[in-house]
Design an enzyme around this catalytic site. Structure first.
Site, PDB file in Angstrom:
ATOM      1  N   ASP A  47       0.844  -1.188   0.000  1.00  0.00           N
ATOM      2  CA  ASP A  47       0.000   0.000   0.000  1.00  0.00           C
ATOM      3  C   ASP A  47       0.888   1.250   0.000  1.00  0.00           C
ATOM      4  OD1 ASP A  47      -2.328  -1.479   0.084  1.00  0.00           O
ATOM      5  OD2 ASP A  47      -2.496  -1.397   2.267  1.00  0.00           O
ATOM      6  N   TYR A  75       5.098  -9.172   8.292  1.00  0.00           N
ATOM      7  CA  TYR A  75       4.683  -7.777   8.464  1.00  0.00           C
ATOM      8  C   TYR A  75       4.706  -7.399   9.939  1.00  0.00           C
ATOM      9  CZ  TYR A  75       2.785  -8.463   3.746  1.00  0.00           C
ATOM     10  OH  TYR A  75       2.638  -8.745   2.416  1.00  0.00           O
ATOM     11  N   ASP A  89      -7.621   1.437   6.949  1.00  0.00           N
ATOM     12  CA  ASP A  89      -6.359   2.003   7.415  1.00  0.00           C
ATOM     13  C   ASP A  89      -6.576   3.463   7.798  1.00  0.00           C
ATOM     14  OD1 ASP A  89      -6.425   3.467   5.045  1.00  0.00           O
ATOM     15  OD2 ASP A  89      -4.793   2.359   4.091  1.00  0.00           O
ATOM     16  N   ARG A 181      -4.689  -5.099   6.309  1.00  0.00           N
ATOM     17  CA  ARG A 181      -5.834  -4.254   6.661  1.00  0.00           C
ATOM     18  C   ARG A 181      -7.059  -5.098   7.024  1.00  0.00           C
ATOM     19  NH1 ARG A 181      -7.139  -0.833   1.920  1.00  0.00           N
ATOM     20  NH2 ARG A 181      -5.820  -2.230   0.689  1.00  0.00           N
TER      21      ARG A 181
END
Length: 302
Positions: A47, A75, A89, A181
């Site tokens: 993103d 992550y 987000d 997300r």
């Protein structure tokens, strides 16, 4: 007759520690320009506001992208509890709020439900295609639509810190196609408090780690200089998760022409996908059968 791409015929990987505020495509375009490369692509979109490892494939290395895309990734991210947003987000609009705040033990217990093979619905603001159109485009136009759940393998999901009641820091290792997300959104729903991603960083992807990546400042400083070439990593690193077999000289010649070639293999099973090398360089990726590699991707090297 096809037009020849402009730029140098260079092959390998440039690992970038992507900064926030840039699209993955913009990073690839910058790297292609900085190296004057004729071909480049990336292995797994991040993103725009996310940071971390973005592996850029150059030339023949683009043929190994699927093997990095399929590899495990890790992550590190922060979830803001108590708020849901339309993008899942911090870039989106707050669409729901809650005063409820779970305890550390409740969070840890809820995380167990996201391990292993799970089904995940991607965010509506994502590049998933709905009837030929990108979901984010439909979402921006306030269109009503549903996205089907998709399978995801989650190897690990742990809480690493709880700075305060509103925030929790997590680390996740997962397979192909995972949306952090969606994890934040679904975790908030499961805890009855809502949630969205506040910060996101990909710390490694397959064999590539963010801490080894080039910063944006380094790329800009060394752009269009021979020094930048020194940071290009071998094409073969993109094949790290596949077993290697050794091609004979005659076998390598045959595989370069797209034909099955003789290889020397150890601990490789019949029908297994692997890659063949000759003199330390990748020749092809294919299926091992009865002492030969049947290529489906051939690397054209100088």
């Amino acid at each position: 007759m096809a037009r020849r791409r402009k730029g140098r015929d260079i092959s390998g990987w440039l690992v970038v520690d992507k900064p926030a505020g840039m699209t993955s495509t913009a990073v690839v375009n910058k790297v292609r320009w900085a190296l004057n490369a004729n071909k480049a692509g990336h292995a797994g979109t991040l993103d725009p506001e996310a940071t971390g490892v973005l592996a850029v494939a150059l030339g023949e290395a683009t043929k190994t992208v699927p093997y990095i895309t399929d590899a495990l990734k890790a992550y590190r991210f922060t979830v803001r509890l108590g708020q849901a947003t339309n993008t899942d987000d911090a870039e989106g609009e707050v669409i729901a709020e809650s005063d409820a705040r779970p305890s550390d033990d409740e969070i840890k217990d809820a995380l167990n439900g996201f391990l292993g093979d799970i089904m995940q619905v991607p965010p509506k603001f994502s590049a998933v295609k709905i009837d030929g159109q990108r979901a984010y485009k439909l979402a921006r136009e306030d269109e009503e639509f549903e996205i089907a759940a998709r399978p995801l393998w989650v190897e690990e999901l742990v809480m690493t810190d709880r700075p305060d009641a509103d925030h929790v820091e997590l680390e996740m290792t997962c397979g192909k196609g995972g949306y952090v997300r969606s994890i934040a959104r679904d975790l908030g729903e499961k805890l009855g408090c809502h949630g969205h991603v506040l910060k996101l960083r990909r710390i490694w992807s397959g064999p590539f780690e963010a801490e080894d990546g080039m910063t944006w400042e380094q790329i800009e400083e060394l752009a269009r200089t021979p020094e930048l070439d020194e940071y290009i990593r071998p094409l073969e690193e993109g094949l790290a998760d596949l077993p290697e077999v050794k091609a004979t000289e005659q076998g390598a010649a045959k595989m370069r022409n797209g034909n099955p070639g003789m290889v020397i293999a150890h601990d490789v099973e019949y029908g297994e996908v692997c890659w063949a090398s000759f003199d330390g360089h990748a020749v092809a990726v294919g299926v091992f059968k009865a002492g030969e590699l049947h290529p489906n991707r051939v690397f054209v090297r100088d």
